[in-house]
Design an enzyme around this catalytic site. Structure first.
Site, PDB file in Angstrom:
ATOM      1  N   LYS A 181      24.872  30.963  15.959  1.00 21.36           N
ATOM      2  CA  LYS A 181      23.760  31.457  15.135  1.00 21.36           C
ATOM      3  C   LYS A 181      22.969  32.506  15.916  1.00 21.36           C
ATOM      4  O   LYS A 181      22.622  33.553  15.374  1.00 21.36           O
ATOM      5  CB  LYS A 181      22.812  30.303  14.771  1.00 21.36           C
ATOM      6  CG  LYS A 181      23.334  29.323  13.747  1.00 21.36           C
ATOM      7  CD  LYS A 181      22.229  28.315  13.396  1.00 21.36           C
ATOM      8  CE  LYS A 181      22.705  27.211  12.485  1.00 21.36           C
ATOM      9  NZ  LYS A 181      21.653  26.201  12.216  1.00 21.36           N
ATOM     10  N   ASP A 216      18.944  26.156   8.605  1.00 27.49           N
ATOM     11  CA  ASP A 216      19.805  25.011   8.332  1.00 27.49           C
ATOM     12  C   ASP A 216      20.878  25.504   7.382  1.00 27.49           C
ATOM     13  O   ASP A 216      20.582  26.110   6.352  1.00 27.49           O
ATOM     14  CB  ASP A 216      19.034  23.839   7.735  1.00 27.49           C
ATOM     15  CG  ASP A 216      19.772  22.534   7.995  1.00 27.49           C
ATOM     16  OD1 ASP A 216      19.937  22.163   9.177  1.00 27.49           O
ATOM     17  OD2 ASP A 216      20.222  21.894   7.026  1.00 27.49           O
TER      18      ASP A 216
HETATM   19  P1  ITT Z   1      20.800  23.921  15.046  1.00 26.33           P
HETATM   20  O1  ITT Z   1      20.364  22.758  14.163  1.00 26.33           O
HETATM   21  O2  ITT Z   1      20.419  23.740  16.481  1.00 26.33           O
HETATM   22  O3  ITT Z   1      20.391  25.245  14.481  1.00 26.33           O
HETATM   23  P2  ITT Z   1      23.448  23.205  14.126  1.00 26.33           P
HETATM   24  O4  ITT Z   1      24.813  23.775  14.368  1.00 26.33           O
HETATM   25  O5  ITT Z   1      23.279  21.718  14.258  1.00 26.33           O
HETATM   26  O6  ITT Z   1      22.411  23.977  15.070  1.00 26.33           O
HETATM   27  P3  ITT Z   1      23.001  23.017  11.288  1.00 26.33           P
HETATM   28  O7  ITT Z   1      22.522  21.616  11.303  1.00 26.33           O
HETATM   29  O8  ITT Z   1      22.322  24.026  10.406  1.00 26.33           O
HETATM   30  O9  ITT Z   1      22.944  23.678  12.714  1.00 26.33           O
HETATM   31  O10 ITT Z   1      24.561  22.977  10.929  1.00 26.33           O
HETATM   32  C1  ITT Z   1      25.224  24.157  10.681  1.00 26.33           C
HETATM   33  C2  ITT Z   1      26.727  23.909  10.658  1.00 26.33           C
HETATM   34  O11 ITT Z   1      27.269  24.474   9.460  1.00 26.33           O
HETATM   35  C3  ITT Z   1      27.400  24.641  11.806  1.00 26.33           C
HETATM   36  O12 ITT Z   1      27.465  23.823  12.964  1.00 26.33           O
HETATM   37  C4  ITT Z   1      28.749  24.976  11.208  1.00 26.33           C
HETATM   38  O13 ITT Z   1      29.600  23.871  11.278  1.00 26.33           O
HETATM   39  C5  ITT Z   1      28.407  25.247   9.744  1.00 26.33           C
HETATM   40  N1  ITT Z   1      28.050  26.672   9.551  1.00 26.33           N
HETATM   41  C6  ITT Z   1      26.818  27.189   9.297  1.00 26.33           C
HETATM   42  N2  ITT Z   1      26.853  28.519   9.230  1.00 26.33           N
HETATM   43  C7  ITT Z   1      28.131  28.870   9.456  1.00 26.33           C
HETATM   44  C8  ITT Z   1      28.806  30.096   9.549  1.00 26.33           C
HETATM   45  O14 ITT Z   1      28.156  31.253   9.434  1.00 26.33           O
HETATM   46  N3  ITT Z   1      30.115  30.086   9.788  1.00 26.33           N
HETATM   47  C9  ITT Z   1      30.781  28.927   9.922  1.00 26.33           C
HETATM   48  N4  ITT Z   1      30.232  27.728   9.889  1.00 26.33           N
HETATM   49  C10 ITT Z   1      28.907  27.677   9.652  1.00 26.33           C
END
Ligand code: ITT
Length: 195
Positions: free
Chosen positions: A13, A68
């Site tokens: 991200k 998120d």
């Molecule tokens: P933070 O909460 O610390 O930001 P996280 O990875 O836990 O990190 P989320 O709870 O928002 O964040 O989960 C997002 C998940 O969704 C991420 O780990 C990927 O598996 C998927 N995801 C989100 N955006 C994506 C993208 O652009 N490309 C591929 N997968 C994505």
């Protein structure tokens, strides 16, 4: 250089935010030495994005962005959804993709969407939320090395490529994250730039 704190520990991200905001220094939780646990107990992307941005903004006393996001697969009734990061294991992209393709085996309806909700929170309690969506299909065989998460499994018909085969500059034109961010860009420029 003006800085923007994004309340995330996900390096994928952060890379995207840095490219989306070339005139700012984008800092992760690690960069600002924020080590406190953040509870993500919400039942929607909106609740979770807000919880992350609020906690960090209150603690640091500065405006903060949080994101998120996740993958919603139609044939799986929207799963993994808000549990996308923890679908198979704890933040293990490879295992998540293996589990996804196993669950999708034999299913002909492959339609899915990426969702991203961004929260921009100010220490005085004011906040903004925006949502971006990107539609695609789940492949049978993962392809590509760019991006992160489910990108190798997410096929974009218009490009004849998976999201992981697109260069970041291309992903950033069409992604759920870019679409959500575009709605907040003016506010970010107003509030994060030196006056
Ligand atoms: P933070 O909460 O610390 O930001 P996280 O990875 O836990 O990190 P989320 O709870 O928002 O964040 O989960 C997002 C998940 O969704 C991420 O780990 C990927 O598996 C998927 N995801 C989100 N955006 C994506 C993208 O652009 N490309 C591929 N997968 C994505």
């Amino acid at each position: 250089m003006n800085t923007i704190v994004v309340a995330t520990s996900n390096p994928g991200k952060i890379k995207e935010y840095q490219t989306l905001f070339p005139n700012f220094l984008v800092q992760s939780l690690k960069d600002v030495h924020y080590e406190k646990e953040i509870e993500e107990n919400g039942t929607t992307f909106e609740e979770n994005a807000l919880a992350k941005a609020k906690q960090v903004s209150k603690d640091l006393g500065i405006p903060v962005i949080a994101d998120d996001s996740g993958l919603e697969v139609d044939a799986l009734h929207g799963r993994p959804g808000i549990f996308s990061a923890r679908y198979a294991g704890d933040h293990n992209d490879e295992q998540n993709n293996v589990k996804l393709l196993e669950e999708m085996m034999g299913i002909t309806d492959r339609t899915a969407q990426f969702v991203c909700v961004i929260a921009l929170y100010f220490p005085d309690g004011k906040y903004y939320l925006s949502r971006g969506i990107c539609k695609g299909e789940i492949v049978n065989t993962p392809k590509g090395k760019n991006g992160f998460g489910y990108d190798p499994c997410f096929y974009l018909k218009a490009y004849h490529k998976t999201m992981a085969e697109l260069p970041m500059a291309e992903k950033n034109k069409i992604s759920h994250r870019a679409k959500a961010l575009n709605q907040l860009k003016e506010l970010v420029y107003e509030n994060f730039s030196d006056k």
